[in-house]
Motif scaffolding. Sequence first.
Motif, PDB file in Angstrom:
ATOM      1  N   ASP A 154       0.856  -1.186   0.000  1.00 35.53           N
ATOM      2  CA  ASP A 154       0.000   0.000   0.000  1.00 35.53           C
ATOM      3  C   ASP A 154       0.893   1.238   0.000  1.00 35.53           C
ATOM      4  O   ASP A 154       1.568   1.524   0.988  1.00 35.53           O
ATOM      5  CB  ASP A 154      -0.919  -0.009   1.229  1.00 35.53           C
ATOM      6  N   SER A 155       0.876   1.984  -1.095  1.00 30.99           N
ATOM      7  CA  SER A 155       1.747   3.156  -1.221  1.00 30.99           C
ATOM      8  C   SER A 155       1.342   4.290  -0.294  1.00 30.99           C
ATOM      9  O   SER A 155       2.121   5.227  -0.071  1.00 30.99           O
ATOM     10  CB  SER A 155       1.740   3.648  -2.672  1.00 30.99           C
ATOM     11  N   ASP A 156       0.124   4.245   0.259  1.00 31.66           N
ATOM     12  CA  ASP A 156      -0.345   5.302   1.152  1.00 31.66           C
ATOM     13  C   ASP A 156       0.067   5.078   2.604  1.00 31.66           C
ATOM     14  O   ASP A 156      -0.190   5.927   3.458  1.00 31.66           O
ATOM     15  CB  ASP A 156      -1.875   5.418   1.085  1.00 31.66           C
ATOM     16  N   ILE A 157       0.677   3.918   2.890  1.00 31.52           N
ATOM     17  CA  ILE A 157       1.019   3.554   4.263  1.00 31.52           C
ATOM     18  C   ILE A 157       2.529   3.415   4.414  1.00 31.52           C
ATOM     19  O   ILE A 157       3.185   2.757   3.605  1.00 31.52           O
ATOM     20  CB  ILE A 157       0.330   2.238   4.666  1.00 31.52           C
ATOM     21  N   ILE A 275       2.784   0.948  11.683  1.00 34.30           N
ATOM     22  CA  ILE A 275       2.424   1.572  10.418  1.00 34.30           C
ATOM     23  C   ILE A 275       1.667   2.874  10.682  1.00 34.30           C
ATOM     24  O   ILE A 275       1.056   3.045  11.735  1.00 34.30           O
ATOM     25  CB  ILE A 275       1.584   0.632   9.533  1.00 34.30           C
ATOM     26  N   TRP A 276       1.709   3.782   9.696  1.00 34.89           N
ATOM     27  CA  TRP A 276       1.017   5.062   9.819  1.00 34.89           C
ATOM     28  C   TRP A 276       0.781   5.616   8.407  1.00 34.89           C
ATOM     29  O   TRP A 276       1.469   5.223   7.453  1.00 34.89           O
ATOM     30  CB  TRP A 276       1.832   6.038  10.665  1.00 34.89           C
ATOM     31  N   PRO A 277      -0.199   6.502   8.254  1.00 29.31           N
ATOM     32  CA  PRO A 277      -0.447   7.087   6.937  1.00 29.31           C
ATOM     33  C   PRO A 277       0.784   7.857   6.451  1.00 29.31           C
ATOM     34  O   PRO A 277       1.352   8.664   7.191  1.00 29.31           O
ATOM     35  CB  PRO A 277      -1.631   8.034   7.174  1.00 29.31           C
ATOM     36  N   ARG A 278       1.183   7.590   5.217  1.00 29.24           N
ATOM     37  CA  ARG A 278       2.380   8.230   4.673  1.00 29.24           C
ATOM     38  C   ARG A 278       2.142   9.727   4.461  1.00 29.24           C
ATOM     39  O   ARG A 278       1.119  10.140   3.914  1.00 29.24           O
ATOM     40  CB  ARG A 278       2.756   7.577   3.344  1.00 29.24           C
ATOM     41  N   THR A 279       3.092  10.539   4.904  1.00 32.61           N
ATOM     42  CA  THR A 279       3.003  11.982   4.749  1.00 32.61           C
ATOM     43  C   THR A 279       4.408  12.560   4.735  1.00 32.61           C
ATOM     44  O   THR A 279       5.348  11.948   5.264  1.00 32.61           O
ATOM     45  CB  THR A 279       2.183  12.615   5.900  1.00 32.61           C
ATOM     46  N   LYS A 280       4.557  13.744   4.124  1.00 33.38           N
ATOM     47  CA  LYS A 280       5.881  14.361   4.067  1.00 33.38           C
ATOM     48  C   LYS A 280       6.342  14.822   5.441  1.00 33.38           C
ATOM     49  O   LYS A 280       7.534  14.838   5.739  1.00 33.38           O
ATOM     50  CB  LYS A 280       5.852  15.549   3.106  1.00 33.38           C
ATOM     51  N   TYR A 281       5.401  15.229   6.284  1.00 33.08           N
ATOM     52  CA  TYR A 281       5.749  15.738   7.608  1.00 33.08           C
ATOM     53  C   TYR A 281       4.977  14.964   8.664  1.00 33.08           C
ATOM     54  O   TYR A 281       3.750  14.938   8.654  1.00 33.08           O
ATOM     55  CB  TYR A 281       5.416  17.227   7.714  1.00 33.08           C
TER      56      TYR A 281
END
Length: 306
Positions: A154-157, A275-281
Amino acid sequence: MTLKDRFSGFNEFVLSAQEGSFTAAGARLGLTSSAVGKAVTRLERRLATKLVHRTTRRLTLTSEGEAYLASCLRVLNDLEETESYLTTGRQEPVGKVRLELPATFGRRHVLPALLELSNRHPRLDLSANFSERRADLIAEGVDVAVRIGELRDDSDIAARRLGEQRLIICAASSYLQLHGVPQTREDLLNHDCIVGLRRSEPAQWLLKNLQDTFEPTAVRVRYELGDGEAMLNTALAGCGLAQLPTWLVGEHLRSGALVQVLQPWSGGEMPVHVIWPRTKYIQPRIRVVIDELVRLSDQPGSGFRA
């Protein structure tokens, strides 16, 4: 759409959802119940989505309303945390972190460390759900989760491996005396097996094959239970065979309450990730929780290592 339009009805919706009524939300905002209700209606019209069910006694959220509220609260938490950083000059963890944790493992090994963490950071709030269900982090507004088992692509995680759990098969001696000791993998089709909830997935245990690699193997299910603690207690009661992690059954093996079987075939390992939602910050409140889990995973006896 202007910035003003985008946030029109935002406060009215959040407070109505939290208070359970337009009247209570209006009291906090200094508005009439009718004005709050109209603001929420305009928001629904703009989103072309029904957010709340209105009754004479109480408001309840639709599934879309629950998802929208989670996003609203995340925005408010991020804003509060950023404001705290700007006013104090420090990235102090502020606000609520929503966690999804495995039921038994989370209660025994994760929660105590997180409670100590929250004591060190008085403005860090925790909301933890203990379940074997695989929550959709983004749709359900979850900030951090601990997962046992292989992760889906999952690219969003984002994920970081914390360790692994080693699985063994065991039973109470009273069960083995009554039903016999299994000698081969195929024997599991003739024994009472205790498994976790499968949600339409086949009942399988991770066992070694003739090529000396581990693969899912079919078993016969007698008891299907929602968490490891229940599975352990069922095995201790002499009801069947169970495949459980060593951290959960170790003391019972040492006391003789449980007996390990099929040793040549068992010993498979399952990875443990945060795991956590992918974000730049990554907000400080989330980063401090992730860092604490990484630190905990390196501690002897933490349950993160097989």
